[in-house]
Design a protein around this motif. Structure first.
Motif, PDB file in Angstrom:
ATOM      1  N   GLY A  52      -1.869   4.399  -3.976  1.00 18.97           N
ATOM      2  CA  GLY A  52      -2.643   3.182  -4.182  1.00 18.97           C
ATOM      3  C   GLY A  52      -1.775   1.958  -3.974  1.00 18.97           C
ATOM      4  O   GLY A  52      -0.665   2.050  -3.457  1.00 18.97           O
ATOM      5  N   THR A  53      -2.278   0.823  -4.409  1.00 18.70           N
ATOM      6  CA  THR A  53      -1.549  -0.430  -4.233  1.00 18.70           C
ATOM      7  C   THR A  53      -0.485  -0.578  -5.318  1.00 18.70           C
ATOM      8  O   THR A  53      -0.772  -0.449  -6.506  1.00 18.70           O
ATOM      9  N   ASP A  91       0.841  -1.191   0.000  1.00 21.91           N
ATOM     10  CA  ASP A  91       0.000   0.000   0.000  1.00 21.91           C
ATOM     11  C   ASP A  91       0.878   1.243   0.000  1.00 21.91           C
ATOM     12  O   ASP A  91       1.822   1.351   0.781  1.00 21.91           O
TER      13      ASP A  91
END
Length: 135
Positions: free
Chosen positions: A56-57, A52
């Motif tokens: 964002g991821t 993370d």
């Protein structure tokens, strides 16, 4: 239907390959590649790690091993050359492990190992034990 050889095992890769190395490689699991004039039956195992971040991821991919593709009938004709081809593409990485190969005939056993940076086919030695020292 031809002669079939069953192949088990893998070569672990250290340090793991980066995504840039993987995606440009004919050993990427995307499609079916070629190395020179040889169809490639080996693929790089890619492991993913999600992190993370503020944006964002982030997905990181690393090539951790060289393994066989899923093949129903395999004759292992160019296996040693394919392993060597992968070694040649990734200098600076160490490959450890082996591929154990067993053909349809009960005496058809061999391995692919890496010795001094070269892929080598190794045949077993079958030795009968002495029976009370008499031959």
């Amino acid at each position: 239907m031809g002669y079939t050889t069953h192949v088990r095992g893998e070569f672990a890769i250290s340090p793991p390959l980066s995504w840039n190395e993987i995606k440009a490689s004919p050993f990427a699991a995307i499609g079916h590649g070629r190395y020179g004039a040889v169809d490639i039956d080996l693929v790089l195992r890619v492991e993913e790690d999600s992190v993370d971040t503020a944006e964002g991821t982030l997905v990181r991919r690393a090539g951790t091993a060289l393994v066989m593709r899923e093949i129903d009938e395999y004759c292992a004709r160019n296996l040693v050359e394919q392993v060597q081809g992968c070694l040649n593409l990734f200098p600076g990485h160490t490959f450890t492990g082996r591929l154990d190969c067993e053909g349809e005939e009960n005496t058809d056993m061999w391995r692919v190992v890496i010795r001094d940076g070269r892929a080598v086919r190794v045949q077993p030695r079958i030795v009968w034990p002495d029976e009370d020292g008499a031959l």
